[in-house]
Design an enzyme around this catalytic site. Structure first.
Site, mmCIF file in Angstrom:
data_model
loop_
_atom_site.group_PDB
_atom_site.id
_atom_site.type_symbol
_atom_site.label_atom_id
_atom_site.label_comp_id
_atom_site.label_asym_id
_atom_site.label_seq_id
_atom_site.Cartn_x
_atom_site.Cartn_y
_atom_site.Cartn_z
ATOM 1 N N ARG A 1 0.753 -1.171 0.040
ATOM 2 C CA ARG A 1 0.080 -0.095 0.034
ATOM 3 C C ARG A 1 0.998 1.269 0.120
ATOM 4 O O ARG A 1 1.126 1.918 -1.049
ATOM 5 C CB ARG A 1 -1.057 -0.036 1.217
ATOM 6 C CG ARG A 1 -1.984 -1.052 1.042
ATOM 7 C CD ARG A 1 -3.163 -0.755 2.055
ATOM 8 N NE ARG A 1 -2.774 -0.692 3.362
ATOM 9 C CZ ARG A 1 -3.637 -0.701 4.429
ATOM 10 N NH1 ARG A 1 -4.885 -0.537 4.290
ATOM 11 N NH2 ARG A 1 -3.172 -0.468 5.639
ATOM 12 N N ASP A 2 1.330 1.785 1.031
ATOM 13 C CA ASP A 2 1.992 2.845 1.209
ATOM 14 C C ASP A 2 3.363 2.842 0.841
ATOM 15 O O ASP A 2 4.185 2.958 1.447
ATOM 16 C CB ASP A 2 1.649 3.706 2.655
ATOM 17 C CG ASP A 2 2.341 5.132 2.703
ATOM 18 O OD1 ASP A 2 2.621 5.510 1.489
ATOM 19 O OD2 ASP A 2 2.577 5.542 3.853
ATOM 20 N N LEU A 3 3.719 2.625 -0.308
ATOM 21 C CA LEU A 3 4.935 2.319 -0.778
ATOM 22 C C LEU A 3 5.767 3.641 -1.466
ATOM 23 O O LEU A 3 5.179 4.248 -2.257
ATOM 24 C CB LEU A 3 4.982 1.401 -1.828
ATOM 25 C CG LEU A 3 6.343 0.423 -2.461
ATOM 26 C CD1 LEU A 3 7.070 -0.214 -1.270
ATOM 27 C CD2 LEU A 3 6.028 -0.512 -3.601
#
Length: 349
Positions: free
Chosen positions: A179-181
């Site tokens: 997700r929050d890459l």
């Protein structure tokens, strides 16, 4: 004070002994967690060099003793600290979480089989209020590295990006959506800055089956995919991770985000349109890979495993040696990666 130790998988070592625990790591006001320490004869060999590095000789520094570790200054914000083992003097990174949240934090690490490009938890120490999670020390992150270099030469970028793609591919194969890459989540394992590892899995999701569709929509605005902004329903978590990899690759090679604006509304509008420009100076293969990752339609993007087969990575599969060459020849005034993320993490529902 006895630890409230909960049962953990054997792959994550947990200390079952008394520690001084408290609710924060601020300058000590009590003796529960942070106690003003004077170097005793027994600790002098490991304390002395640490103190000299952290505080001046005329000011006695505050340190926190957690089990066999000495916690020193914060390295990121207020919940990540530099740590030193009291006996071996080996350096670690310690992340502090509330005991209510730490199970969710470490679950992805426990779920994943070991991989050379993904950080491993060395030890977890539980207190009544906080969990102290220890990792091997890192040597800077990719966001800072790109800011320093302005942009990377293709040989270096290829070597580093391949390691990123291998980490993401490993996560996807084992049912982890990141997700929050973003660049900041990749850190260097060595001082030469040639070996990367994905250190932060705190925002990841463990899939319960083969279906990778997600409903919740959050992350760093500069890296978010258009489908997350456009859709009011579910979206493919794996495809969203690949889009973020595309933003990472573009930023490494160009020195700025593919979509930028000072106003979030304008930024999101640009991302929704999915129109970006690639400098002519990049090689055709590099341009091709960027376009294969930043496709507006999620189904048309490469998968993480397919990225590793792209000619730009396969044909540039050489060992990069960082010569620490000066970045002056790579600087342009209009291609700058921000010092910090422009916007806080946002929900897009």
């Amino acid at each position: 004070m006895n630890l409230n130790v909960q049962q953990l998988p054997v792959s994550v070592p947990t200390r079952k002994k008394k520690i001084d625990d408290g609710s924060s790591l601020e300058a000590p006001k009590s003796k529960r967690l942070c106690t003003k320490q004077s170097p005793s004869p027994g600790l002098a060999p490991c304390l002395h060099p640490v103190i000299q590095a952290f505080g001046s000789s005329d000011a006695e520094p505050h340190v926190a003793i957690i089990g066999q570790y000495i916690l020193l200054e914060a390295t990121e914000g207020t919940q990540t600290f530099r740590a030193v083992h009291r006996h071996t003097e080996q350096e670690f990174t310690c992340k502090v979480f509330s005991t209510k949240k730490y199970h969710d934090i470490i679950s992805p690490f426990v779920h994943l089989p070991p991989h050379p490009n993904i950080a491993q938890i060395e030890e977890v120490i539980l207190g009544d209020q906080n969990a102290y999670v220890f990792f091997r020390r890192s040597h800077g992150d990719m966001h800072s590295h790109v800011r320093t270099c302005k942009r990377l030469q293709e040989e270096e970028a290829s070597s580093l990006f391949k390691q990123m793609a291998e980490a993401v591919s490993h996560c996807h194969r084992h049912g982890i959506i990141l997700r929050d890459l973003k660049l900041r989540k990749f850190v260097f394992q060595d001082k030469g800055r040639t070996k990367l590892m994905l250190e932060n899995l705190e925002d990841s999701v463990i899939l319960k089956g083969d279906n990778d569709f997600l409903m919740d929509k959050h992350g760093c605005p500069a890296y978010v995919g258009p489908e997350i902004l456009n859709s009011k329903t579910s979206y493919s978590g794996k495809a969203a991770d690949v889009w973020s990899l595309g933003v990472i690759l573009y930023t490494m090679l160009v020195g700025r985000y593919p979509f930028q604006d000072t106003e979030p509304t304008a930024l999101f509008s640009k991302i929704r349109r999915g129109i970006f420009t690639i400098p002519d100076a990049l090689s055709p293969r590099a341009k091709c890979l960027i376009r294969c990752l930043l496709r507006k339609n999620p189904s048309e993007r490469l998968t993480a495993s397919e990225i590793l087969l792209h000619p730009w990575l396969v044909n540039n599969n050489t060992s990069f040696i960082n010569t620490n060459a000066g970045p002056a020849d790579r600087r342009t005034s209009d291609q700058i990666v921000p010092d910090i993320e422009q916007y806080e993490e946002t929900d897009y529902m």
